[in-house]
Write a protein that holds these residues in place. Structure first.
Motif, PDB file in Angstrom:
ATOM      1  N   ASP A  49      -1.931   0.982  -7.917  1.00  0.00           N
ATOM      2  CA  ASP A  49      -0.543   1.358  -8.181  1.00  0.00           C
ATOM      3  C   ASP A  49       0.217   1.695  -6.899  1.00  0.00           C
ATOM      4  OD1 ASP A  49      -0.812   1.011 -10.945  1.00  0.00           O
ATOM      5  OD2 ASP A  49      -1.629   3.038 -11.178  1.00  0.00           O
ATOM      6  N   LEU A  50       0.032   0.875  -5.860  1.00  0.00           N
ATOM      7  CA  LEU A  50       0.720   1.092  -4.597  1.00  0.00           C
ATOM      8  C   LEU A  50       2.076   0.394  -4.630  1.00  0.00           C
ATOM      9  CD1 LEU A  50      -2.203   0.439  -2.105  1.00  0.00           C
ATOM     10  CD2 LEU A  50      -1.357   2.635  -2.907  1.00  0.00           C
ATOM     11  N   VAL A  51       3.092   1.038  -4.094  1.00  0.00           N
ATOM     12  CA  VAL A  51       4.424   0.460  -4.028  1.00  0.00           C
ATOM     13  C   VAL A  51       4.589  -0.327  -2.736  1.00  0.00           C
ATOM     14  CG1 VAL A  51       6.893   0.998  -3.965  1.00  0.00           C
ATOM     15  CG2 VAL A  51       5.359   2.330  -5.416  1.00  0.00           C
ATOM     16  N   GLU A  52       3.889   0.148  -1.676  1.00  0.00           N
ATOM     17  CA  GLU A  52       4.054  -0.464  -0.377  1.00  0.00           C
ATOM     18  C   GLU A  52       2.728  -0.405   0.368  1.00  0.00           C
ATOM     19  OE1 GLU A  52       7.482  -0.257   3.071  1.00  0.00           O
ATOM     20  OE2 GLU A  52       7.223   1.436   1.742  1.00  0.00           O
ATOM     21  N   LEU A  53       2.451  -1.438   1.156  1.00  0.00           N
ATOM     22  CA  LEU A  53       1.223  -1.511   1.937  1.00  0.00           C
ATOM     23  C   LEU A  53       1.550  -2.165   3.272  1.00  0.00           C
ATOM     24  CD1 LEU A  53      -1.935  -1.299   2.038  1.00  0.00           C
ATOM     25  CD2 LEU A  53      -1.969  -3.618   1.161  1.00  0.00           C
ATOM     26  N   GLU A  54       1.108  -1.534   4.352  1.00  0.00           N
ATOM     27  CA  GLU A  54       1.326  -2.104   5.675  1.00  0.00           C
ATOM     28  C   GLU A  54       0.012  -2.089   6.426  1.00  0.00           C
ATOM     29  OE1 GLU A  54       3.857  -1.143   9.690  1.00  0.00           O
ATOM     30  OE2 GLU A  54       4.786  -0.746   7.767  1.00  0.00           O
ATOM     31  N   ILE A  55      -0.358  -3.231   7.007  1.00  0.00           N
ATOM     32  CA  ILE A  55      -1.584  -3.342   7.793  1.00  0.00           C
ATOM     33  C   ILE A  55      -1.194  -3.823   9.180  1.00  0.00           C
ATOM     34  CG2 ILE A  55      -3.786  -4.515   8.012  1.00  0.00           C
ATOM     35  CD1 ILE A  55      -4.044  -4.439   5.079  1.00  0.00           C
ATOM     36  N   VAL A  56      -1.624  -3.048  10.198  1.00  0.00           N
ATOM     37  CA  VAL A  56      -1.329  -3.391  11.581  1.00  0.00           C
ATOM     38  C   VAL A  56      -2.644  -3.621  12.295  1.00  0.00           C
ATOM     39  CG1 VAL A  56      -0.263  -2.606  13.714  1.00  0.00           C
ATOM     40  CG2 VAL A  56       0.757  -1.974  11.519  1.00  0.00           C
ATOM     41  N   ASP A  57      -2.770  -4.750  12.987  1.00  0.00           N
ATOM     42  CA  ASP A  57      -3.954  -5.071  13.750  1.00  0.00           C
ATOM     43  C   ASP A  57      -3.477  -5.596  15.097  1.00  0.00           C
ATOM     44  OD1 ASP A  57      -6.744  -7.382  13.358  1.00  0.00           O
ATOM     45  OD2 ASP A  57      -6.490  -5.649  14.638  1.00  0.00           O
ATOM     46  N   LYS A 109       1.081  -7.757  12.151  1.00  0.00           N
ATOM     47  CA  LYS A 109       1.439  -6.790  11.124  1.00  0.00           C
ATOM     48  C   LYS A 109       1.684  -7.518   9.812  1.00  0.00           C
ATOM     49  CE  LYS A 109       5.555  -4.249  10.290  1.00  0.00           C
ATOM     50  NZ  LYS A 109       6.656  -3.474  10.813  1.00  0.00           N
ATOM     51  N   VAL A 110       1.184  -6.939   8.702  1.00  0.00           N
ATOM     52  CA  VAL A 110       1.457  -7.440   7.365  1.00  0.00           C
ATOM     53  C   VAL A 110       2.068  -6.289   6.594  1.00  0.00           C
ATOM     54  CG1 VAL A 110       0.463  -8.295   5.212  1.00  0.00           C
ATOM     55  CG2 VAL A 110      -0.435  -9.082   7.395  1.00  0.00           C
ATOM     56  N   HIS A 111       3.200  -6.551   5.958  1.00  0.00           N
ATOM     57  CA  HIS A 111       3.908  -5.519   5.203  1.00  0.00           C
ATOM     58  C   HIS A 111       4.182  -6.061   3.802  1.00  0.00           C
ATOM     59  CE1 HIS A 111       6.647  -1.960   5.078  1.00  0.00           C
ATOM     60  NE2 HIS A 111       7.009  -2.621   3.986  1.00  0.00           N
ATOM     61  N   LEU A 112       3.587  -5.413   2.785  1.00  0.00           N
ATOM     62  CA  LEU A 112       3.807  -5.805   1.401  1.00  0.00           C
ATOM     63  C   LEU A 112       4.584  -4.685   0.721  1.00  0.00           C
ATOM     64  CD1 LEU A 112       0.205  -7.020   0.519  1.00  0.00           C
ATOM     65  CD2 LEU A 112       2.133  -8.429   1.134  1.00  0.00           C
ATOM     66  N   LYS A 113       5.608  -5.072  -0.033  1.00  0.00           N
ATOM     67  CA  LYS A 113       6.406  -4.072  -0.725  1.00  0.00           C
ATOM     68  C   LYS A 113       6.721  -4.596  -2.111  1.00  0.00           C
ATOM     69  CE  LYS A 113      10.440  -1.142  -0.196  1.00  0.00           C
ATOM     70  NZ  LYS A 113      11.532  -0.760   0.672  1.00  0.00           N
ATOM     71  N   GLY A 114       6.364  -3.813  -3.109  1.00  0.00           N
ATOM     72  CA  GLY A 114       6.622  -4.207  -4.482  1.00  0.00           C
ATOM     73  C   GLY A 114       8.024  -3.799  -4.895  1.00  0.00           C
ATOM     74  N   PRO A 115       8.827  -4.742  -5.429  1.00  0.00           N
ATOM     75  CA  PRO A 115      10.158  -4.398  -5.914  1.00  0.00           C
ATOM     76  C   PRO A 115      10.065  -3.646  -7.239  1.00  0.00           C
ATOM     77  CG  PRO A 115       9.692  -6.698  -6.361  1.00  0.00           C
ATOM     78  CD  PRO A 115       8.531  -6.153  -5.565  1.00  0.00           C
ATOM     79  N   GLN A 116      11.188  -3.234  -7.782  1.00  0.00           N
ATOM     80  CA  GLN A 116      11.239  -2.458  -9.014  1.00  0.00           C
ATOM     81  C   GLN A 116      10.595  -3.198 -10.184  1.00  0.00           C
ATOM     82  OE1 GLN A 116      11.885   0.558  -8.898  1.00  0.00           O
ATOM     83  NE2 GLN A 116      13.048   0.774  -7.023  1.00  0.00           N
ATOM     84  N   ILE A 117      10.654  -4.529 -10.200  1.00  0.00           N
ATOM     85  CA  ILE A 117      10.104  -5.280 -11.317  1.00  0.00           C
ATOM     86  C   ILE A 117       8.584  -5.413 -11.234  1.00  0.00           C
ATOM     87  CG2 ILE A 117      12.208  -6.559 -11.838  1.00  0.00           C
ATOM     88  CD1 ILE A 117      11.009  -8.929 -10.275  1.00  0.00           C
ATOM     89  N   MET A 154       6.596  -8.370  -2.813  1.00  0.00           N
ATOM     90  CA  MET A 154       7.183  -9.356  -1.918  1.00  0.00           C
ATOM     91  C   MET A 154       6.379  -9.326  -0.627  1.00  0.00           C
ATOM     92  SD  MET A 154      11.219  -8.714  -2.558  1.00  0.00           S
ATOM     93  CE  MET A 154      11.676 -10.041  -1.507  1.00  0.00           C
ATOM     94  N   VAL A 155       6.220 -10.468   0.010  1.00  0.00           N
ATOM     95  CA  VAL A 155       5.350 -10.559   1.174  1.00  0.00           C
ATOM     96  C   VAL A 155       6.157 -10.953   2.402  1.00  0.00           C
ATOM     97  CG1 VAL A 155       3.351 -11.719   2.133  1.00  0.00           C
ATOM     98  CG2 VAL A 155       3.462 -11.292  -0.323  1.00  0.00           C
ATOM     99  N   THR A 156       5.944 -10.188   3.477  1.00  0.00           N
ATOM    100  CA  THR A 156       6.425 -10.596   4.787  1.00  0.00           C
ATOM    101  C   THR A 156       5.228 -10.467   5.711  1.00  0.00           C
ATOM    102  OG1 THR A 156       7.101  -8.369   5.386  1.00  0.00           O
ATOM    103  CG2 THR A 156       8.781  -9.776   4.402  1.00  0.00           C
ATOM    104  N   SER A 157       5.035 -11.417   6.603  1.00  0.00           N
ATOM    105  CA  SER A 157       3.847 -11.323   7.451  1.00  0.00           C
ATOM    106  C   SER A 157       4.096 -11.912   8.824  1.00  0.00           C
ATOM    107  CB  SER A 157       2.665 -12.035   6.797  1.00  0.00           C
ATOM    108  OG  SER A 157       2.888 -13.408   6.738  1.00  0.00           O
ATOM    109  N   VAL A 158       3.239 -11.474   9.738  1.00  0.00           N
ATOM    110  CA  VAL A 158       3.195 -11.986  11.091  1.00  0.00           C
ATOM    111  C   VAL A 158       1.781 -12.517  11.260  1.00  0.00           C
ATOM    112  CG1 VAL A 158       3.315 -11.319  13.508  1.00  0.00           C
ATOM    113  CG2 VAL A 158       4.848 -10.267  11.854  1.00  0.00           C
ATOM    114  N   PRO A 159       1.564 -13.665  11.866  1.00  0.00           N
ATOM    115  CA  PRO A 159       0.203 -14.206  11.999  1.00  0.00           C
ATOM    116  C   PRO A 159      -0.751 -13.182  12.619  1.00  0.00           C
ATOM    117  CG  PRO A 159       1.815 -15.785  12.796  1.00  0.00           C
ATOM    118  CD  PRO A 159       2.553 -14.522  12.500  1.00  0.00           C
ATOM    119  N   MET A 160      -1.921 -13.103  12.021  1.00  0.00           N
ATOM    120  CA  MET A 160      -2.939 -12.171  12.489  1.00  0.00           C
ATOM    121  C   MET A 160      -4.112 -12.948  13.074  1.00  0.00           C
ATOM    122  SD  MET A 160      -3.031  -9.294   9.519  1.00  0.00           S
ATOM    123  CE  MET A 160      -4.224  -8.329  10.409  1.00  0.00           C
TER     124      MET A 160
END
Length: 146
Positions: free
Chosen positions: A17-25, A29-37, A41-47
């Motif tokens: 039940d996470l709303v947001e997740l960010e992983i930095v290596d 960086k990978v940043h996932l954020k769940g909208p209200q529905i 949504m996924v935004t990413s930078v190559p890792m």
């Protein structure tokens, strides 16, 4: 970033039940954020080719060559706790004898309390972490004299 890894991260978000997740290596960086529905949504930078999620695994104790002590390392990333609750005595302290099945601490990861066992016989020579301290995978938690 591999689509399979992104799907794994999305599943982790849903399961916990996470709303947001960010992983930095490093610089990635990978940043996932769940909208209200509820659909992330996924935004990413190559890792780099290293795994994005480290699966919990029991770390084998490592013997240090120069001192003869054996290190008990963290098998997961999380928060280190000496005792099961703030009012309890620590599981172990310097001078205590442990065996392979002795619980030495708890590491909290994603709101799950994971008991960490010594996996070695000996005497606690050093406690390397403070209560409530964030620990990394492979970080030395205790040093044991066999």
């Amino acid at each position: 970033m591999d689509l399979k890894k992104v799907k794994e991260l999305i599943n982790i978000m849903k399961e916990n039940d996470l709303v947001e997740l960010e992983i930095v290596d490093g610089d990635s960086k990978v940043h996932l954020k769940g909208p209200q529905i509820g659909v992330p949504m996924v935004t990413s930078v190559p890792m780099p080719a290293t795994p994005a999620v480290q699966a919990p695994a029991e770390a084998a104790p490592v013997e240090t060559a120069d001192t003869g002590l054996i290190n008990i390392e963290s098998p997961i990333v999380g928060t280190f706790y000496h005792a099961s609750n703030p009012d309890s005595d620590p599981y172990v302290k310097v001078g205590d004898t442990v065996d392979a099945d002795t619980v030495v601490c708890i590491i909290e990861a994603m709101k799950v309390m994971n008991e960490i066992k010594a996996e070695v016989n000996g005497t606690i020579a050093e406690v390397c972490c403070k209560d409530g301290e964030a620990v990394e995978f492979g970080q030395i938690l205790f040093k044991v004299r066999p």
